[in-house]
Design a protein around this motif. Structure first.
Motif, PDB file in Angstrom:
ATOM      1  N   GLN A 340     -89.954-108.128  27.192  1.00 25.87           N
ATOM      2  CA  GLN A 340     -89.798-106.787  27.751  1.00 25.87           C
ATOM      3  C   GLN A 340     -88.728-105.997  27.003  1.00 25.87           C
ATOM      4  N   LEU A 341     -87.794-106.699  26.410  1.00 27.48           N
ATOM      5  CA  LEU A 341     -86.779-106.003  25.618  1.00 27.48           C
ATOM      6  C   LEU A 341     -87.390-105.306  24.411  1.00 27.48           C
ATOM      7  N   ASP A 342     -88.472-105.868  23.861  1.00 29.66           N
ATOM      8  CA  ASP A 342     -89.092-105.241  22.691  1.00 29.66           C
ATOM      9  C   ASP A 342     -89.565-103.832  23.022  1.00 29.66           C
ATOM     10  N   GLY A 343     -90.249-103.688  24.163  1.00 29.02           N
ATOM     11  CA  GLY A 343     -90.716-102.366  24.562  1.00 29.02           C
ATOM     12  C   GLY A 343     -89.571-101.410  24.816  1.00 29.02           C
ATOM     13  N   ALA A 344     -88.497-101.924  25.416  1.00 32.10           N
ATOM     14  CA  ALA A 344     -87.339-101.074  25.694  1.00 32.10           C
ATOM     15  C   ALA A 344     -86.677-100.612  24.400  1.00 32.10           C
ATOM     16  N   LEU A 345     -86.599-101.489  23.425  1.00 36.84           N
ATOM     17  CA  LEU A 345     -85.959-101.122  22.157  1.00 36.84           C
ATOM     18  C   LEU A 345     -86.815-100.130  21.369  1.00 36.84           C
ATOM     19  N   HIS A 346     -88.139-100.275  21.466  1.00 35.96           N
ATOM     20  CA  HIS A 346     -89.011 -99.286  20.831  1.00 35.96           C
ATOM     21  C   HIS A 346     -88.836 -97.920  21.500  1.00 35.96           C
ATOM     22  N   ARG A 347     -88.733 -97.925  22.809  1.00 35.16           N
ATOM     23  CA  ARG A 347     -88.510 -96.660  23.536  1.00 35.16           C
ATOM     24  C   ARG A 347     -87.191 -96.032  23.108  1.00 35.16           C
ATOM     25  N   LEU A 348     -86.146 -96.847  23.014  1.00 35.41           N
ATOM     26  CA  LEU A 348     -84.846 -96.333  22.596  1.00 35.41           C
ATOM     27  C   LEU A 348     -84.935 -95.708  21.204  1.00 35.41           C
ATOM     28  N   GLN A 349     -85.658 -96.351  20.304  1.00 36.81           N
ATOM     29  CA  GLN A 349     -85.811 -95.822  18.951  1.00 36.81           C
ATOM     30  C   GLN A 349     -86.550 -94.486  18.974  1.00 36.81           C
ATOM     31  N   ARG A 350     -87.600 -94.386  19.793  1.00 37.81           N
ATOM     32  CA  ARG A 350     -88.352 -93.121  19.890  1.00 37.81           C
ATOM     33  C   ARG A 350     -87.468 -92.010  20.440  1.00 37.81           C
ATOM     34  N   TRP A 351     -86.686 -92.333  21.466  1.00 34.62           N
ATOM     35  CA  TRP A 351     -85.820 -91.313  22.066  1.00 34.62           C
ATOM     36  C   TRP A 351     -84.772 -90.836  21.065  1.00 34.62           C
ATOM     37  N   ARG A 352     -84.237 -91.745  20.292  1.00 34.73           N
ATOM     38  CA  ARG A 352     -83.213 -91.358  19.324  1.00 34.73           C
ATOM     39  C   ARG A 352     -83.789 -90.553  18.164  1.00 34.73           C
ATOM     40  N   GLY A 353     -85.115 -90.560  18.041  1.00 31.89           N
ATOM     41  CA  GLY A 353     -85.751 -89.793  16.982  1.00 31.89           C
ATOM     42  C   GLY A 353     -86.440 -88.526  17.465  1.00 31.89           C
ATOM     43  N   ILE A 354     -86.109 -88.062  18.667  1.00 29.65           N
ATOM     44  CA  ILE A 354     -86.758 -86.851  19.187  1.00 29.65           C
ATOM     45  C   ILE A 354     -86.528 -85.684  18.225  1.00 29.65           C
ATOM     46  N   ARG A 355     -87.632 -84.988  17.866  1.00 25.50           N
ATOM     47  CA  ARG A 355     -87.532 -83.915  16.889  1.00 25.50           C
ATOM     48  C   ARG A 355     -87.459 -82.557  17.579  1.00 25.50           C
ATOM     49  N   SER A 356     -86.929 -81.614  16.870  1.00 26.93           N
ATOM     50  CA  SER A 356     -86.817 -80.240  17.363  1.00 26.93           C
ATOM     51  C   SER A 356     -88.038 -79.449  16.940  1.00 26.93           C
ATOM     52  N   THR A 357     -88.699 -78.828  17.879  1.00 26.30           N
ATOM     53  CA  THR A 357     -89.860 -77.993  17.594  1.00 26.30           C
ATOM     54  C   THR A 357     -90.028 -76.967  18.700  1.00 26.30           C
ATOM     55  N   GLU A 358     -90.429 -75.766  18.314  1.00 24.46           N
ATOM     56  CA  GLU A 358     -90.635 -74.712  19.318  1.00 24.46           C
ATOM     57  C   GLU A 358     -91.886 -74.955  20.141  1.00 24.46           C
ATOM     58  N   ASN A 359     -92.807 -75.771  19.652  1.00 25.65           N
ATOM     59  CA  ASN A 359     -94.080 -75.992  20.342  1.00 25.65           C
ATOM     60  C   ASN A 359     -94.091 -77.269  21.183  1.00 25.65           C
ATOM     61  N   GLY A 360     -92.932 -77.904  21.311  1.00 27.09           N
ATOM     62  CA  GLY A 360     -92.870 -79.134  22.085  1.00 27.09           C
ATOM     63  C   GLY A 360     -92.651 -78.886  23.564  1.00 27.09           C
ATOM     64  N   VAL A 361     -92.194 -79.916  24.258  1.00 28.67           N
ATOM     65  CA  VAL A 361     -91.928 -79.830  25.699  1.00 28.67           C
ATOM     66  C   VAL A 361     -90.578 -79.148  25.896  1.00 28.67           C
ATOM     67  N   PRO A 362     -90.518 -78.048  26.653  1.00 27.09           N
ATOM     68  CA  PRO A 362     -89.222 -77.409  26.894  1.00 27.09           C
ATOM     69  C   PRO A 362     -88.246 -78.384  27.555  1.00 27.09           C
ATOM     70  N   ALA A 363     -87.034 -78.458  27.029  1.00 26.02           N
ATOM     71  CA  ALA A 363     -86.040 -79.382  27.590  1.00 26.02           C
ATOM     72  C   ALA A 363     -85.725 -79.036  29.038  1.00 26.02           C
ATOM     73  N   SER A 364     -85.803 -77.749  29.383  1.00 25.94           N
ATOM     74  CA  SER A 364     -85.539 -77.355  30.776  1.00 25.94           C
ATOM     75  C   SER A 364     -86.570 -77.964  31.722  1.00 25.94           C
ATOM     76  N   GLU A 365     -87.820 -78.095  31.256  1.00 23.06           N
ATOM     77  CA  GLU A 365     -88.855 -78.720  32.088  1.00 23.06           C
ATOM     78  C   GLU A 365     -88.587 -80.227  32.234  1.00 23.06           C
TER      79      GLU A 365
END
Length: 414
Positions: A340-365
């Motif tokens: 289960q740690l493998d999935g958690a570490l993959h999630r952590l890696q994805r979160w740390r790589g969140i990209r900036s884009t105007e067409n993405g999910v608004p952070a306020s939402e």
């Protein structure tokens, strides 16, 4: 009082959230955890320091860490108290079995627990109270119960004095409490759990099999303290009752702990406190689900433990451990698996790589969704899913997403 551990910084977020609705074991329903004033008062039962800290402990303390974070985001102050059961039969048995002085063993394990909590970025209690520094206050409370006819002696041939027990029936006549109110169990189930979880329902001389020990008279070879009720040491449940009343008062906001504490510990702690104060102990009784490992409930007695210190020593990032636990609802009963740690570490890696884009999910939402999910009985899987969406599609404000993950979930994405 012993020192707790360092408090991690909490980023500020725009706006405010709301106090969460929590499942209350007593009413078996969701109850609002908003306090009567601006201070939310929380008591979570601490460790018996002889095998700290396994992943099941971490799951419990993380649940109530999340609660604190949501309260703080709602603009509330938090007064958090936690005990240390630093003298008790399991600790003494472990010390005797290993040939280590019980005080030395307790000190070692308390420090390990502090280190683990600091690494996991768990918010510390303002009051971190050892039972051994509360003996006089506990003995005074036992003396008060005895004077009022709510405690009685049981003949104890192997001691110069007698053990003192809490009279459940007498307490029910004078206190706003009935045994079974907090756990919603019938008598047969309470008797079974009492025998399994540190009680002594078969002891001769008790008025009722469910009456719990308040004061254990001195025995040869055991730690003992002089007191107004004679030499000895406290029973388990009265310790938390007195510490909680002393530091939080009665009717505090939430009593928390693992599900295995619902009975007998929380039930009888509530009874002692109600008999002492004339008021209920807490408004909400909240319990984290128990973890199993290798097909059995994870427990010190079975020895099937996954220790936080071992995971950290193996190089597992604390944020990964938090994410592995937060992926399950705090009340869920589930089995820990190493992968289960493998999935958690993959999630952590994805979160740390969140990209900036105007067409993405608004952070306020994302912030609104995370707040809404956590307000609904601390739905951390739903909160994680909202940040997953931002990680997949990008967002207009990655810095705000990082602050959300840190402030509300304790995940440092830096």
């Amino acid at each position: 009082m012993p020192d707790s551990w360092r408090r991690p910084p909490i980023p500020s977020l725009p706006g405010t959230g709301t106090a969460p609705w929590l499942y209350d074991s007593a009413s078996e329903s969701l109850q609002c955890s908003s306090p009567d004033d601006v201070i939310a008062r929380l008591y979570v039962c601490g460790i018996t320091p002889y095998d700290a800290t396994h992943i099941g402990h971490a799951n419990t303390y993380l649940a109530f860490d999340t609660l604190q974070r949501v309260w703080l985001d709602a603009g509330l102050e938090v007064h958090y108290a936690q005990n240390i059961t630093d003298v008790d039969d399991p600790l003494l048995e472990r010390a005797n079995a290993t040939g280590v002085d019980w005080r030395e063993l307790a000190d070692q394990q308390i420090q390990l627990f502090r280190d683990d909590m600091a690494a996991l970025r768990i918010l510390p209690p303002q009051d971190y109270v050892a039972v051994t520094e509360s003996i006089d206050r506990i003995a005074d409370a036992v003396s008060s119960l005895r004077t009022r006819g709510i405690a009685y002696p049981v003949d104890t041939p192997d001691s110069e004095g007698d053990d003192l027990y809490f009279d459940v029936a007498a307490a029910e006549k004078v206190a706003p409490w009935r045994i079974g109110d907090e756990s919603n169990l019938d008598r047969d189930e309470m008797l079974r759990l009492s025998a399994e979880r540190g009680g002594d329902p078969d002891r001769p001389g008790k008025r009722d099999a469910l009456d719990p020990l308040l004061w254990r008279a001195a025995r040869d070879g055991e730690p003992t303290w002089e007191s107004v009720v004679g030499p000895g040491r406290p029973g388990w449940h009265i310790e938390c009752s007195v510490i909680a009343l002393d530091h939080l008062g009665h009717d505090f906001t939430v009593q928390g702990g693992g599900a295995d504490l619902s009975f007998p510990h929380h039930e009888l702690s509530a009874g002692h406190a109600a008999a002492l104060s004339g008021h209920p102990l807490a408004k909400v009784y909240s319990h984290a689900g128990l973890l199993s490992y290798q097909g059995e409930k994870m427990s010190k007695s079975l020895g099937n433990l996954v220790l936080i210190s071992d995971l950290l020593a193996d190089g597992v990032p604390a944020a990964g451990i938090r994410l592995a636990l937060l992926a399950h609802h705090y009340r869920e009963e589930w089995e820990w698996a190493d992968d289960q740690l493998d999935g958690a570490l993959h999630r952590l890696q994805r979160w740390r790589g969140i990209r900036s884009t105007e067409n993405g999910v608004p952070a306020s939402e994302v912030l609104a969704t995370v707040r809404a999910r956590l307000a609904d009985d601390l739905d951390t899987p739903g909160a994680l899913a909202a940040i997953d969406d931002a990680a997949a599609a990008g967002t207009d404000d990655p810095e705000l997403i990082s602050a959300i993950a840190d402030a509300l979930l304790g995940i440092d994405l830096g």
